[in-house]
Design an enzyme around this catalytic site. Structure first.
Site, short mmCIF file in Angstrom:
data_model
loop_
_atom_site.label_atom_id
_atom_site.label_comp_id
_atom_site.label_asym_id
_atom_site.label_seq_id
_atom_site.Cartn_x
_atom_site.Cartn_y
_atom_site.Cartn_z
N SER A 11 -0.64 -2.66 8.11
CA SER A 11 0.78 -2.53 8.99
C SER A 11 0.11 -3.33 10.08
O SER A 11 0.77 -4.29 10.78
CB SER A 11 1.02 -1.39 9.26
OG SER A 11 1.90 -0.37 9.08
N GLY A 64 0.97 -1.63 -0.05
CA GLY A 64 -0.17 -0.23 0.38
C GLY A 64 1.14 1.28 0.54
O GLY A 64 0.54 2.61 -0.80
N HIS A 65 2.03 0.98 0.58
CA HIS A 65 2.44 2.85 1.27
C HIS A 65 3.84 2.69 -0.67
O HIS A 65 4.09 3.82 -0.78
CB HIS A 65 3.72 2.46 1.89
CG HIS A 65 3.47 2.10 3.45
ND1 HIS A 65 3.30 1.30 4.77
CD2 HIS A 65 2.51 3.20 4.02
CE1 HIS A 65 2.34 1.63 5.46
NE2 HIS A 65 2.12 2.97 5.47
#
Ligand code: PAF
Length: 273
Positions: A183, A33-34
Site C-alpha cells: 500500500s 496482494g490483498h
C-alpha cells in the site's frame, strides 16, 4: 455484502452464518496482494470476512499514520467484487478504550529487524490482531509472507495463547518488474519507483547465489548491499523460520530480508528459501 461498523453489527452479521469463516485483516488501500488473500479465503471457507482498520497503535510517533492511504469507496468495491460476505469497518473508538490491557511482542523476536527499526510496532499489531480474531472468530486467517516477521509473530501468538484457528501464509505478489506490492508504493514518484526495484533485485541476487551454491550469509549479504547502493538500507538479514540469525543458508528453513528507505518511503521485502 454486509458492512459492519460496530462489534454488535459484526456479531449480528456472523451469527446467521454457518460453516467455516475465512478472515483477511487489512489496513485498506487494497491491492492485488490483498485480492490474492481474499480469493484464497473465498475458495477455502463458507464465509469470508475482511476488516479494514488503520490501527493507530502499530504506528510510531512520526510515522505515516495520518497520511496512510485511505480509499474507502474503492476498497468497498474491491471487497464486494471479490465476494466478501462481511466487511468489518470499525473506527478507533470501537477498537480501543482507555488504559487497556495490551499484548506485548516477545522480547527478542519482537524487537529485532522490523521491531528494532520500529520499537513497539509489533505490540500494536498483536494487540489489534488479537482483538480482531476475538471479534471475527475465524477458522482460518490469511497473511502475506511479505510481512514475514508479522506473520511469524502472529503465528507464535496463536500458538502461545492456544487460539483455535489456522494461520494461512500466502506468497508475496509482485509487479512484472519484481516490485513487491505494498500500500506504501503509492508514495513513490517515478524515479523512486525505479530505485525501489533494487530491493527485489538484491533478493534475486541472493536466490541466484544460493542456487549456485553460495550459502554463507555474509557473502550473500555483501552482494545484496552492493545492489542496494545508494539506498539507505536499514537491514539486510538472513534468518531461519524462527527468526534467528544464521551464518549459512539452510534450504527450506531460511528467509532473506531487506528493509530500506527510498526517498522518504520505507519499504521491506524478502524471499523464503
Ligand atoms: O498487515 C497489516 O495490514 C496490518 O499489520 C494488520 C495485520 C491488518 C494489523 O493491523
Amino acid at each position: 455484502m454486509i458492512i459492519a461498523r460496530s462489534a454488535q453489527e459484526l456479531r449480528n452479521a456472523l451469527d446467521s452464518k454457518t460453516g467455516s469463516v475465512g478472515f483477511v485483516p487489512t489496513m485498506g488501500a487494497l491491492h492485488i496482494g490483498h485480492r490474492t488473500l481474499i480469493d484464497a479465503a473465498r475458495r477455502e471457507n463458507d464465509t469470508v470476512v475482511v476488516s479494514i482498520f488503520v490501527n493507530p497503535t502499530q504506528f510510531l510517533p512520526g510515522e505515516d499514520l495520518s497520511k496512510y492511504p485511505r480509499r474507502e469507496e474503492a476498497d468497498f468495491k474491491i471487497c464486494e467484487l471479490s465476494g466478501v460476505d462481511v466487511l468489518f469497518y470499525p473506527d478507533v473508538s470501537t477498537m480501543y478504550g482507555r488504559d487497556e490491557v495490551r499484548i506485548t511482542a516477545p522480547d527478542v523476536r519482537g524487537y529485532i529487524l522490523e521491531g528494532a527499526s520500529r520499537p513497539g510496532h509489533f505490540d500494536g499489531v498483536l494487540t489489534v490482531v488479537m482483538k480482531l480474531f476475538n471479534l471475527v472468530r475465524p477458522t482460518r486467517a490469511y497473511f502475506g509472507k511479505k510481512d514475514a516477521q508479522q506473520l511469524s509473530l502472529i503465528t507464535q501468538m496463536v500458538g502461545n495463547f492456544f487460539m483455535d484457528l489456522t494461520i494461512v501464509p500466502m506468497d508475496t505478489v509482485r509487479e512484472n518488474d519484481g516490485l513487491a506490492l505494498s500500500s506504501r508504493n503509492v508514495y513513490l514518484n517515478p524515479s523512486e519507483r525505479t530505485e525501489a526495484l533494487k530491493l527485489s533485485a538484491s533478493l534475486k541476487r541472493a536466490t541466484k547465489l544460493v542456487m549456485q551454491g553460495t550459502l554463507e550469509s555474509d557473502a550473500i549479504k555483501a552482494q545484496m548491499l552492493e545492489i542496494l547502493e545508494p539506498l539507505e538500507v536499514e537491514y539486510v538479514a538472513i534468518v531461519n523460520r524462527a527468526f534467528e540469525s544464521i551464518g549459512r543458508v539452510e534450504i527450506g528453513n531460511t528467509i532473506v530480508l531487506v528493509a530500506a528507505r527510498v526517498g522518504s518511503t520505507r519499504l521491506i521485502d524478502n524471499v523464503w528459501m
